[in-house]
Design an enzyme around this catalytic site. Sequence first.
Site, mmCIF file in Angstrom:
data_model
loop_
_atom_site.group_PDB
_atom_site.id
_atom_site.type_symbol
_atom_site.label_atom_id
_atom_site.label_comp_id
_atom_site.label_asym_id
_atom_site.label_seq_id
_atom_site.Cartn_x
_atom_site.Cartn_y
_atom_site.Cartn_z
ATOM 1 N N ASP A 1 1.595 6.438 -6.876
ATOM 2 C CA ASP A 1 -0.113 7.087 -6.458
ATOM 3 C C ASP A 1 -0.319 7.014 -5.098
ATOM 4 O OD1 ASP A 1 -0.384 4.361 -6.568
ATOM 5 O OD2 ASP A 1 -1.576 4.285 -8.302
ATOM 6 N N ASN B 1 -9.141 -3.098 -15.637
ATOM 7 C CA ASN B 1 -9.525 -2.060 -16.783
ATOM 8 C C ASN B 1 -8.623 -1.354 -17.448
ATOM 9 O OD1 ASN B 1 -8.563 -0.416 -14.876
ATOM 10 N ND2 ASN B 1 -10.478 0.848 -14.595
ATOM 11 N N HIS C 1 -5.906 0.174 -16.312
ATOM 12 C CA HIS C 1 -5.401 1.471 -15.902
ATOM 13 C C HIS C 1 -3.768 0.899 -15.344
ATOM 14 C CE1 HIS C 1 -6.684 0.648 -11.434
ATOM 15 N NE2 HIS C 1 -5.579 0.022 -11.776
ATOM 16 N N GLU D 1 -6.836 6.169 -15.375
ATOM 17 C CA GLU D 1 -7.972 5.538 -15.526
ATOM 18 C C GLU D 1 -8.296 5.578 -17.081
ATOM 19 O OE1 GLU D 1 -9.181 3.410 -13.448
ATOM 20 O OE2 GLU D 1 -9.295 4.280 -11.406
HETATM 21 P P1 PGA Z 1 -3.665 -5.403 -8.431
HETATM 22 O O1 PGA Z 1 -3.992 -4.198 -9.061
HETATM 23 O O2 PGA Z 1 -2.691 -5.828 -8.348
HETATM 24 O O3 PGA Z 1 -4.577 -5.419 -7.020
HETATM 25 O O4 PGA Z 1 -4.760 -6.328 -9.317
HETATM 26 C C1 PGA Z 1 -3.437 -3.639 -9.965
HETATM 27 C C2 PGA Z 1 -3.326 -2.099 -10.123
HETATM 28 O O5 PGA Z 1 -4.386 -1.458 -9.968
HETATM 29 O O6 PGA Z 1 -2.249 -1.518 -10.951
#
Ligand code: PGA
Length: 242
Positions: free
Chosen positions: A67, A136, A138, A143
């Site tokens: 992404d 969350n 995702h 999302e």
């Molecule tokens: P993070 O993010 O490793 O900073 O917790 C993970 C993600 O959003 O896939």
Amino acid sequence: MDILVFDTADEVAAAVAGRIVDAVAARPDVVLGLPTGRTPIATYRALRRLHHAGHVNFARVTTFNLDEFAGITPGHPGSFRTFMDRHLFSEVNLAPGRIHFLDGAAPDLDAECVRYETAVDAAGGIGLQLLGIGSNGHIGFNEPGTELVTRTHRVHLAASTRRDNAALFGGDIANVPAEALSMGMGTILGAGTIVLIATGERKAQCVGSAVQGPLTTQLPASFLQLHRHVELYLDRPAASRL
Ligand code: PGA
């Protein structure tokens, strides 16, 4: 799913880096799908060390990142491309022409998404997809919501995701782009093998629900249950709800 639990986040990083080294040794022209975020930083550090020590040769490897933010150039200090250059690309021998990225500054973002899907297909698909998981639930920038989009698409970022990424933009959520481009869950589930890394207590709830809960668009990671070759690399805190 294969679930591997390690005592520390550093042990997780070493194990995942070893997993990638093995994948490249087995198939020197492997196509890797790569994530950004805080979690893979230690894995990329371990990979750099393994490369410097002569244990892995990336010369024929192809990469596709998951992404990118929309509306900023690849060279912007907050872009995921800059993140990858800093943490991996500048220190290993990947061929620049084999590094693939979504261009968040493309004039036609929908066409850019189609271009990316076509490039993944032309490369023969993703062989090994490395993933993090948002707090969350995702995956990439897919999302939680009432629907998921299958293929690479434009995304409106959740407030929690913009907050999680504020550090890349001077700590100010107002500077985090509101939109991004992301591979879809179908693109991701098309990978031959999926290796998901999660570390820390903050990820325990979503890891537990993703593995044991129902399939739901409210937790995009739950769709990984549909894939036959998923490996979860967790530290003890992240595995505490399993
Ligand atoms: P993070 O993010 O490793 O900073 O917790 C993970 C993600 O959003 O896939």
